[in-house]
Design an enzyme around this catalytic site. Structure first.
Site, PDB file in Angstrom:
ATOM      1  N   GLN A  66      25.568  21.918   7.699  1.00 16.22           N
ATOM      2  CA  GLN A  66      24.764  23.091   7.364  1.00 16.22           C
ATOM      3  C   GLN A  66      25.513  24.041   6.451  1.00 16.22           C
ATOM      4  OE1 GLN A  66      21.326  23.373   8.247  1.00 16.22           O
ATOM      5  NE2 GLN A  66      22.034  21.265   8.464  1.00 16.22           N
ATOM      6  N   HIS A  75      25.057  23.845   2.629  1.00 15.62           N
ATOM      7  CA  HIS A  75      23.791  24.227   2.011  1.00 15.62           C
ATOM      8  C   HIS A  75      23.932  25.448   1.117  1.00 15.62           C
ATOM      9  CE1 HIS A  75      20.443  21.766   3.302  1.00 15.62           C
ATOM     10  NE2 HIS A  75      20.854  21.787   4.559  1.00 15.62           N
ATOM     11  N   HIS A 101     -22.970  48.791  21.586  1.00 14.21           N
ATOM     12  CA  HIS A 101     -22.526  47.611  22.322  1.00 14.21           C
ATOM     13  C   HIS A 101     -23.286  47.490  23.638  1.00 14.21           C
ATOM     14  CE1 HIS A 101     -19.144  47.517  19.555  1.00 14.21           C
ATOM     15  NE2 HIS A 101     -18.646  46.434  20.136  1.00 14.21           N
ATOM     16  N   GLU A 108      18.484  27.980  14.469  1.00 13.89           N
ATOM     17  CA  GLU A 108      17.540  27.070  13.819  1.00 13.89           C
ATOM     18  C   GLU A 108      17.753  25.652  14.346  1.00 13.89           C
ATOM     19  OE1 GLU A 108      16.379  25.592   9.289  1.00 13.89           O
ATOM     20  OE2 GLU A 108      18.347  26.487   9.675  1.00 13.89           O
ATOM     21  N   HIS A 109      18.995  25.185  14.304  1.00  6.73           N
ATOM     22  CA  HIS A 109      19.363  23.870  14.834  1.00  6.73           C
ATOM     23  C   HIS A 109      20.369  24.064  15.965  1.00  6.73           C
ATOM     24  CE1 HIS A 109      18.652  23.278  10.401  1.00  6.73           C
ATOM     25  NE2 HIS A 109      17.842  22.340  10.863  1.00  6.73           N
ATOM     26  N   ASP A 155      16.873  16.267   9.800  1.00  8.64           N
ATOM     27  CA  ASP A 155      16.528  16.689   8.446  1.00  8.64           C
ATOM     28  C   ASP A 155      15.707  15.645   7.710  1.00  8.64           C
ATOM     29  OD1 ASP A 155      17.542  19.215   8.351  1.00  8.64           O
ATOM     30  OD2 ASP A 155      19.399  18.694   7.304  1.00  8.64           O
TER      31      ASP A 155
END
Length: 442
Positions: A264, A267, A425, A332-333, A366
């Site tokens: 990661q 990235h 109503h 996230e992971h 992924d």
């Protein structure tokens, strides 16, 4: 040598240091927001002319007209056909597994009859059209095409428009091949905030869509936030994140753990890789393994910067403390490098995707596990989910009362409407059971 943050449970400022580590805002820069808003306004006013001008300006695209920015479907097929066989096979396997996984998410709606004889239920309808954003240039991800387009196809979306920037007119053939494999309906080589604006508002040549999904840079993220409400969006994607948890067990391999963190970190310089363990020796072993791995990693400069900027090694007091940390991070992971990861699964409340055991690296998720890799970031796993079929449908409630079944419900609605001071109503409900003579509370 890495300048990697290390936090131990014995530190008196543990909580504040962890909070500082997690502090990150995706799209709050005022200059960025102003720039993006200007681009969106220009596209709304001038449509194709603005989109084309921005594409030439930011991507240096050699196109001479808007028509040149559209990719023909036979060109997509040729890109797929020209792939080496082993690459074609890998892409097909990934696509088939993503399709299989997402078929399990299909909702069919429901109808039931209540005790009064009324029919109630829910109708599930696919969106008419979606736009999927796929990064281009150096960060070209065919996997992102599959992860966004296939769930939309499974949901039954009629029109999928893919936008992908092509700096200097260059496109990754794998991205085009993936678009063919996922049966994307239209591919346009535009990117950035201008692409998001074109999808949200439409132009003479680009049809507006109902929802925009897919990751992009900070300009794309800011643009998606700005157009939300005009169209739906999946999420505001932040930098990639991984949290790897281990307990110094005999089967742990420091080199594996380090490489999973680096998967990661490579990235982006603001990606986040966090290692949590209950073992001091393992903390040291992973630090050594990271330094060793970085000597041969092609994207070592990016990964090193990410680890220095936002990475961390965290020593937890025990398993319970480690689980508290994981839930606070809401990664996230999340990798659970444990002998029996099922033992802790029930205690994981916040994570985008959970990778169980030592033989399930995040990289498999992924590409080809089948689950979606578009995941909530920046702690939003506390309230968000991975992209899925459910993101490409909408739900309508169905209510069908019989004349008899309406009576007790109409009387109840009458009473509650009066209490809310909504006379029309109340009368609307009262007409259904025929008693409009009672004026006292109207």
């Amino acid at each position: 040598m890495l300048n990697l943050t290390t936090i131990r449970y014995t530190d008196t400022d543990f909580d504040s240091r962890l909070a500082d580590l997690l502090a990150f805002e995706t799209v709050t820069d005022s200059v960025l927001i102003s720039t993006v808003n200007d681009i969106i306004d220009e596209v709304r006013r001038n449509g194709d002319q603005a989109v084309f001008a921005f594409t030439q300006k930011f991507d240096n695209h050699p196109a001479t007209s808007m028509a040149d920015l559209f990719i023909a479907k036979d060109y997509l097929k040729n890109a797929f056909d020209d792939l080496p066989e082993h690459v074609k096979t890998a892409l097909q396997l990934s696509a088939s597994r993503i399709f299989e996984f997402h078929q399990h998410q299909v909702e069919t709606g429901f109808l039931f009859t209540d005790t009064l004889g009324n029919r109630l239920g829910q109708k599930v309808t696919p969106l008419d059209s979606v736009g999927i954003y796929v990064p281009g240039g150096l960060a070209s991800y065919p996997s992102s095409v599959l992860m966004n387009a296939i769930p939309a196809k499974v949901a039954g979306v009629k029109q999928i428009t893919m936008v992908v920037p092509a700096p200097k007119g260059v496109l990754n053939p794998l991205v085009l091949a993936a678009a063919h494999l996922a049966d994307v309906d239209s591919v346009i080589t535009i990117g950035g905030a201008q692409a998001v604006a074109a999808l949200a508002y439409g132009t003479d040549t680009i049809a507006k869509v109902d929802k925009i999904t897919g990751p992009g840079n900070k300009y794309v993220a800011a643009a998606k936030r700005a157009v939300f409400g005009q169209v739906g969006i999946d999420m505001i994607a932040g930098p990639s994140e991984v949290l790897v948890y281990a307990e110094g067990q005999a089967n742990d391999n420091a080199d594996w753990l380090a490489m999973d963190l680096l998967s990661q970190a490579e990235h982006d310089t603001v990606a986040q890789a966090i290692f949590v363990t209950t073992c001091e020796k393992q903390l040291a072993d992973v630090r050594v393994a990271l330094d060793k791995a970085l000597t041969n990693l092609p994207k070592a400069d990016i990964a090193r910067a990410a680890l220095d900027n936002r990475g961390a090694l965290i020593l937890a007091k025990d398993r319970s403390h480690a689980l508290d940390i994981i839930n606070q991070v809401a990664p996230e992971h999340l990798e659970l490098s444990l002998d029996n990861p099922d033992e802790v699964l029930a205690d994981i409340h916040h994570a985008g995707a959970i990778f169980m055991g030592r033989h399930t690296p995040e990289a498999i998720g992924d590409y080809c596990a089948g689950s979606n890799h578009v995941l909530p970031t920046s702690g939003t796993a506390r309230f968000s989910s991975p992209l899925g079929v459910y993101d490409f449908v909408k739900r309508s409630s169905i209510i069908h009362c019989t004349s008899d079944g309406c009576l007790p419900l109409a009387k109840t609605a009458d009473i509650l409407a009066i209490k809310e001071n909504l006379t029309a109503h109340a009368l609307s409900a009262r007409y259904r059971y025929g008693d409009v003579s009672f004026k006292e509370e109207v």
